[in-house]
Design a protein around this motif. Sequence first.
Motif, PDB file in Angstrom:
ATOM      1  N   ASP A 199       0.836  -1.196   0.000  1.00 59.21           N
ATOM      2  CA  ASP A 199       0.000   0.000   0.000  1.00 59.21           C
ATOM      3  C   ASP A 199       0.875   1.251   0.000  1.00 59.21           C
ATOM      4  OD1 ASP A 199      -2.251  -1.573   0.089  1.00 59.21           O
ATOM      5  OD2 ASP A 199      -2.498  -1.430   2.265  1.00 59.21           O
ATOM      6  N   ASN A 200       2.060   1.151   0.585  1.00 52.66           N
ATOM      7  CA  ASN A 200       2.954   2.310   0.686  1.00 52.66           C
ATOM      8  C   ASN A 200       4.325   2.063   0.072  1.00 52.66           C
ATOM      9  OD1 ASN A 200       1.113   3.924   2.401  1.00 52.66           O
ATOM     10  ND2 ASN A 200       1.484   2.298   3.882  1.00 52.66           N
ATOM     11  N   LEU A 201       4.643   0.806  -0.243  1.00 51.43           N
ATOM     12  CA  LEU A 201       5.946   0.471  -0.791  1.00 51.43           C
ATOM     13  C   LEU A 201       5.788  -0.289  -2.100  1.00 51.43           C
ATOM     14  CD1 LEU A 201       7.630  -0.810   2.517  1.00 51.43           C
ATOM     15  CD2 LEU A 201       8.040   1.391   1.409  1.00 51.43           C
ATOM     16  N   GLU A 202       6.902  -0.442  -2.800  1.00 53.41           N
ATOM     17  CA  GLU A 202       6.927  -1.233  -4.019  1.00 53.41           C
ATOM     18  C   GLU A 202       7.768  -2.484  -3.787  1.00 53.41           C
ATOM     19  OE1 GLU A 202       6.924   2.404  -7.316  1.00 53.41           O
ATOM     20  OE2 GLU A 202       8.828   1.534  -6.632  1.00 53.41           O
ATOM     21  N   THR A 203       7.532  -3.491  -4.583  1.00 55.72           N
ATOM     22  CA  THR A 203       8.420  -4.653  -4.511  1.00 55.72           C
ATOM     23  C   THR A 203       9.816  -4.224  -4.985  1.00 55.72           C
ATOM     24  OG1 THR A 203       7.822  -5.333  -6.751  1.00 55.72           O
ATOM     25  CG2 THR A 203       6.568  -6.298  -4.920  1.00 55.72           C
ATOM     26  N   TRP A 204      10.797  -4.960  -4.536  1.00 57.96           N
ATOM     27  CA  TRP A 204      12.166  -4.656  -4.948  1.00 57.96           C
ATOM     28  C   TRP A 204      12.992  -5.937  -4.958  1.00 57.96           C
ATOM     29  CZ3 TRP A 204      14.793  -1.233  -7.475  1.00 57.96           C
ATOM     30  CH2 TRP A 204      16.191  -1.271  -7.450  1.00 57.96           C
ATOM     31  N   GLN A 205      13.657  -6.181  -6.069  1.00 61.96           N
ATOM     32  CA  GLN A 205      14.506  -7.355  -6.176  1.00 61.96           C
ATOM     33  C   GLN A 205      15.971  -6.934  -6.183  1.00 61.96           C
ATOM     34  OE1 GLN A 205      13.825 -10.788  -6.065  1.00 61.96           O
ATOM     35  NE2 GLN A 205      16.031 -10.619  -5.718  1.00 61.96           N
ATOM     36  N   PRO A 206      16.698  -7.189  -5.100  1.00 62.80           N
ATOM     37  CA  PRO A 206      18.138  -6.893  -5.098  1.00 62.80           C
ATOM     38  C   PRO A 206      18.839  -7.700  -6.191  1.00 62.80           C
ATOM     39  CG  PRO A 206      17.344  -7.335  -2.886  1.00 62.80           C
ATOM     40  CD  PRO A 206      16.244  -7.734  -3.819  1.00 62.80           C
ATOM     41  N   GLU A 207      19.970  -7.195  -6.650  1.00 66.32           N
ATOM     42  CA  GLU A 207      20.685  -7.827  -7.755  1.00 66.32           C
ATOM     43  C   GLU A 207      21.504  -9.028  -7.303  1.00 66.32           C
ATOM     44  OE1 GLU A 207      21.654  -8.420 -11.683  1.00 66.32           O
ATOM     45  OE2 GLU A 207      20.268  -6.912 -10.881  1.00 66.32           O
ATOM     46  N   ARG A 208      22.143  -8.934  -6.138  1.00 67.77           N
ATOM     47  CA  ARG A 208      23.000 -10.037  -5.694  1.00 67.77           C
ATOM     48  C   ARG A 208      23.176 -10.026  -4.180  1.00 67.77           C
ATOM     49  NH1 ARG A 208      27.364  -7.048  -9.318  1.00 67.77           N
ATOM     50  NH2 ARG A 208      26.080  -8.101 -10.875  1.00 67.77           N
ATOM     51  N   LEU A 209      23.497 -11.211  -3.662  1.00 71.56           N
ATOM     52  CA  LEU A 209      23.640 -11.424  -2.228  1.00 71.56           C
ATOM     53  C   LEU A 209      24.990 -12.066  -1.932  1.00 71.56           C
ATOM     54  CD1 LEU A 209      22.286 -11.587   0.657  1.00 71.56           C
ATOM     55  CD2 LEU A 209      21.440 -13.834  -0.034  1.00 71.56           C
ATOM     56  N   PHE A 210      25.683 -11.546  -0.912  1.00 69.50           N
ATOM     57  CA  PHE A 210      27.005 -12.036  -0.543  1.00 69.50           C
ATOM     58  C   PHE A 210      27.056 -12.394   0.947  1.00 69.50           C
ATOM     59  CE2 PHE A 210      27.825  -9.114  -4.078  1.00 69.50           C
ATOM     60  CZ  PHE A 210      28.644  -9.876  -4.899  1.00 69.50           C
ATOM     61  N   PHE A 211      28.039 -13.188   1.274  1.00 72.09           N
ATOM     62  CA  PHE A 211      28.404 -13.480   2.663  1.00 72.09           C
ATOM     63  C   PHE A 211      29.803 -12.935   2.890  1.00 72.09           C
ATOM     64  CE2 PHE A 211      30.565 -17.170   5.087  1.00 72.09           C
ATOM     65  CZ  PHE A 211      30.564 -16.470   6.279  1.00 72.09           C
ATOM     66  N   ASN A 212      29.943 -12.037   3.850  1.00 71.88           N
ATOM     67  CA  ASN A 212      31.236 -11.402   4.154  1.00 71.88           C
ATOM     68  C   ASN A 212      32.098 -12.372   4.961  1.00 71.88           C
ATOM     69  OD1 ASN A 212      32.247  -8.493   6.145  1.00 71.88           O
ATOM     70  ND2 ASN A 212      33.340  -9.593   4.531  1.00 71.88           N
ATOM     71  N   THR A 213      32.753 -13.289   4.255  1.00 72.51           N
ATOM     72  CA  THR A 213      33.501 -14.345   4.923  1.00 72.51           C
ATOM     73  C   THR A 213      34.920 -13.886   5.267  1.00 72.51           C
ATOM     74  OG1 THR A 213      34.074 -16.689   4.789  1.00 72.51           O
ATOM     75  CG2 THR A 213      34.383 -15.368   2.782  1.00 72.51           C
ATOM     76  N   SER A 214      35.638 -14.752   5.957  1.00 73.17           N
ATOM     77  CA  SER A 214      37.040 -14.494   6.307  1.00 73.17           C
ATOM     78  C   SER A 214      37.666 -15.818   6.709  1.00 73.17           C
ATOM     79  CB  SER A 214      37.133 -13.498   7.474  1.00 73.17           C
ATOM     80  OG  SER A 214      36.665 -14.089   8.667  1.00 73.17           O
ATOM     81  N   TRP A 215      38.956 -15.775   7.019  1.00 73.77           N
ATOM     82  CA  TRP A 215      39.642 -17.008   7.420  1.00 73.77           C
ATOM     83  C   TRP A 215      39.012 -17.623   8.660  1.00 73.77           C
ATOM     84  CZ3 TRP A 215      41.527 -17.602  12.242  1.00 73.77           C
ATOM     85  CH2 TRP A 215      41.806 -16.442  12.984  1.00 73.77           C
ATOM     86  N   TRP A 216      38.416 -16.792   9.520  1.00 69.53           N
ATOM     87  CA  TRP A 216      37.836 -17.297  10.767  1.00 69.53           C
ATOM     88  C   TRP A 216      36.768 -18.349  10.499  1.00 69.53           C
ATOM     89  CZ3 TRP A 216      33.137 -17.566  13.265  1.00 69.53           C
ATOM     90  CH2 TRP A 216      33.177 -17.811  14.638  1.00 69.53           C
ATOM     91  N   PHE A 217      35.972 -18.147   9.456  1.00 70.81           N
ATOM     92  CA  PHE A 217      34.894 -19.091   9.142  1.00 70.81           C
ATOM     93  C   PHE A 217      35.434 -20.402   8.552  1.00 70.81           C
ATOM     94  CE2 PHE A 217      32.775 -14.949   9.135  1.00 70.81           C
ATOM     95  CZ  PHE A 217      31.650 -15.225   9.895  1.00 70.81           C
ATOM     96  N   TYR A 218      36.712 -20.428   8.194  1.00 70.74           N
ATOM     97  CA  TYR A 218      37.331 -21.644   7.665  1.00 70.74           C
ATOM     98  C   TYR A 218      38.117 -22.399   8.737  1.00 70.74           C
ATOM     99  CZ  TYR A 218      36.166 -20.168   2.915  1.00 70.74           C
ATOM    100  OH  TYR A 218      35.489 -19.810   1.758  1.00 70.74           O
ATOM    101  N   GLY A 219      38.183 -21.851   9.931  1.00 74.63           N
ATOM    102  CA  GLY A 219      38.862 -22.524  11.029  1.00 74.63           C
ATOM    103  C   GLY A 219      40.280 -22.079  11.267  1.00 74.63           C
ATOM    104  N   SER A 220      40.978 -21.655  10.209  1.00 70.80           N
ATOM    105  CA  SER A 220      42.357 -21.184  10.363  1.00 70.80           C
ATOM    106  C   SER A 220      42.777 -20.440   9.103  1.00 70.80           C
ATOM    107  CB  SER A 220      43.319 -22.349  10.603  1.00 70.80           C
ATOM    108  OG  SER A 220      43.430 -23.143   9.434  1.00 70.80           O
ATOM    109  N   ARG A 221      43.844 -19.669   9.224  1.00 68.39           N
ATOM    110  CA  ARG A 221      44.364 -18.947   8.062  1.00 68.39           C
ATOM    111  C   ARG A 221      44.898 -19.921   7.012  1.00 68.39           C
ATOM    112  NH1 ARG A 221      44.781 -13.497   9.125  1.00 68.39           N
ATOM    113  NH2 ARG A 221      44.693 -12.908  11.338  1.00 68.39           N
ATOM    114  N   ASP A 222      45.486 -21.004   7.487  1.00 64.04           N
ATOM    115  CA  ASP A 222      46.047 -21.989   6.560  1.00 64.04           C
ATOM    116  C   ASP A 222      44.936 -22.649   5.743  1.00 64.04           C
ATOM    117  OD1 ASP A 222      48.341 -23.595   5.580  1.00 64.04           O
ATOM    118  OD2 ASP A 222      47.245 -25.243   6.547  1.00 64.04           O
ATOM    119  N   ALA A 223      43.837 -23.018   6.418  1.00 61.73           N
ATOM    120  CA  ALA A 223      42.710 -23.643   5.711  1.00 61.73           C
ATOM    121  C   ALA A 223      42.109 -22.684   4.700  1.00 61.73           C
ATOM    122  CB  ALA A 223      41.653 -24.098   6.707  1.00 61.73           C
ATOM    123  N   PHE A 224      42.052 -21.410   5.076  1.00 59.80           N
ATOM    124  CA  PHE A 224      41.494 -20.416   4.155  1.00 59.80           C
ATOM    125  C   PHE A 224      42.410 -20.221   2.946  1.00 59.80           C
ATOM    126  CE2 PHE A 224      40.829 -15.830   3.024  1.00 59.80           C
ATOM    127  CZ  PHE A 224      39.565 -15.985   2.467  1.00 59.80           C
TER     128      PHE A 224
END
Length: 848
Positions: A199-224
């Motif tokens: 009623d007050n807004l329009e639909t909107w489809q974002p173009e792309r979605l990301f995950f801001n990852t880092s070595w921490w999410f891989y367990g170690s710098r070496d694994a990353f």
Amino acid sequence: MKSIISAVFAFFLIFSFSTAQENRLGNNPLSSSEIYHQIEKLGFLGSALFVAAHPDDENTRLISWLDNEKMARTAYLSLTRGDGGQNLIGSELREQLGMIRTQELLEARNIDGGEQFFTRANDFGYSKHPDETLEIWDKEAVLSDVVRIIRKFKPDVIVNRFDHRSPGSTHGHHTSSAMLSVEAFDLAGNKSAYPEQLDNLETWQPERLFFNTSWWFYGSRDAFAKADKTNLIEVESGNYYPYSGRSNGEIAALSRSQHQSQGFGSSGSRGTSTEYLEFLKGSFPEDKSDLFSGINTSWSRIDESGSVEKVWRKLLVNYDFKNPSASLNQLLKLKTQLEKLPDSYWKEVKLKEVRQLVLDMTGVYLNATVNQPYATPGETVDVDIEITNRALQSLNFKVNGNSDLQIIKNNQRVLPNNSSTTVEAQLSIPKNQKPTNPYYLEQEGSLGMYAVADESLIGLPETDEPFSVSMDLIFDGQKINYEVPIIYQTTDRVRGEVYEPFHIKPAVSISFTQPNYIVTNFEEPTEVIATVKAFQDVKNFSIVTSAKGDWKISTTNADLSPIKAGMSREFTFNVLPKPGTEADLQFRFIANGQVFNQEVVTVAYNHIPDQQLLKPAASRMVALDLKNAAKSVAYINGAGDDVTQAIEAMGTTVVKYNPNELPADLSMFDAVVVGIRAFNVAPDAMTNIQPQLNAFVNNGGTLLMQYNTNRGVRSDALGPLEITLSRKRVTDENAAVVFLAPEHPVLNTPNQLTAKDFEGWVQERGLYFPDAWDSAFTPVLGMSDKGEPITKGSLIVAEYGKGHVVYTGLSLFRELPAGVPGAYRLLANMLSLSSNKSTIEKETDQKL
């Protein structure tokens, strides 16, 4: 010569940058080079939304890079306001802590350039799995909020701080924020999803979605380093910005350092740095070095905008760094061309930016202030409206009055160059004006959700200032209207010029001397004192008190004579409780046909604007079978808590000390209690007094240490015996509690504890429990969350010399202010350990 000019510009920007940090409500003048940067940003029509769960979760380095390097419109969506965390700068918790952290986020965005949004989700405390989180939050309601904010902000790119594919591996709120973002990415563009929003807004489809990852999410710098990075976008985020004299890492650190209630002061970094973005959904960037590549971010995004782009490019080319106002005519042409375009989202965004640039470019200063921090409904206050022309040959202005604002004089005139004038006005506060209160706290919510009646407010960090001044300014024949909020301005002898919100207060505020009354004598009435503070003159009033159940209340002091504004009056009552019950004592003040039953709470810290909260005026009364042998306690201040009030409510005298103020002679105290996180916030001071504390315990005293985090705390730092802290916690406040040492005095003397004492706890059992300790300690309580092994470190007690050492990670700092009966009984037993021992020894000697 060029380098000299750049250095001068950098100096002025640094000055304005530091000023902006303290004057978010006031004017933030821009340097010439920063104005040019804002003109550059006009030409980028792209936006990014960063999504996470709490204040402090955001990656300020990436937000700053998106705003300052990419020049994208950038925002951070924090699903919660951080209400369930701890507070390192004061004793505020829950809603008041959420208010502090909301403002800290706004201060952070003021520095890194982003905007700020929230959902209605309430941070109910640590959660170990998103299943629990989304059940308590009401998943559908929070998801609808995320969709609403996407439709409103229209991001091209969404970046999640956390991974949606790893439920249970991190905070349940964290994973939930990513899961909801992934769902909302598809739903925001779907007309059948939450159609009531359309009623007050329009639909909107974002173009792309990301995950801001880092070595921490891989367990170690070496694994990353060894991981496949085909799906990753690498962003150079260590950029240096000559127009500001700062690197991106320095700006990010300044931003993150605004999270003072969490102790997140950060040092700036310089030099190269990389951020990694894992592609999740949408279209993959054509250029892996640019997450916006393939998205139209030029002026052509707006239909028929060719003429606008030409004017904008000419404005860039001809900009005069020595005299920014010389470019005003070209900027006004840009505004005219924009106004001719068909209505669109980006047209409105860019027009707003241009209108602000007109003020920045001309150095015009607009301010509307009062000289008092608050007013009450029906009151009239003086308003000073300052207009200063600093760069133009002349400035024609008009200040517009309205039904609330009466202009006294000087409302219209022409200001010559480098001159200032003050327009005098009077603001009449409507009699039906609502007092200042966070919009999301106006109604009672649930454990997991705030209630918001006005859907248009959902997502906003706060509402606008209640009153503003409308001004018409004429620039080269073009009239531009500006709304200037009315704020409070004062000069502090230490801080200098200070701007604060102008609050509306109710006629009176009602508070009780104690938030909790622990009643142990059921034969004699307990004296309760309520204080009424008047913010305006009140007369012909009456008072009513009530408490549920069979509690009997009688008034001993009911002076009903008029109360002058600024004065306070105490009303005293005698309350006779019903044994074994609890009640909320309520006080109602009736005047002029209105019922006042709220306390006005001010939350004031120098790093954020002063905040006001209205909360129900009530005091929790607990008729409790409680014995307490501790007569006096020394309390060492930590990060901030209200535990001292609870100790005093049990009849114990408390003397508070900072760690470096502890007296040499502690023999007059039965116990020394260390406030929460004292070893985290004052490690050196606590180390210095450790021999003193050890001697106190050795000579027969009790040392009670409350929770600390395990970050940087050595095993030999917590008192005379080694304790190793972990990250173990029990988040289910109803988790079963096992008595591991049922005969231990701490469970039996002077109060015999049972499982009932662990009922009615709030938010959690406890956190950062030890997982290793000296063999002298006895683990007393065992507990665990569902599906996890029992942890035994929530309460450990040891004899040391003639005294006792106690460490507990139980969240007493939450349970005691909430009036949980069992928490008081347990606290009394812990404080009484050494007193009980001497009493038992005396009784034994007498028998012999």
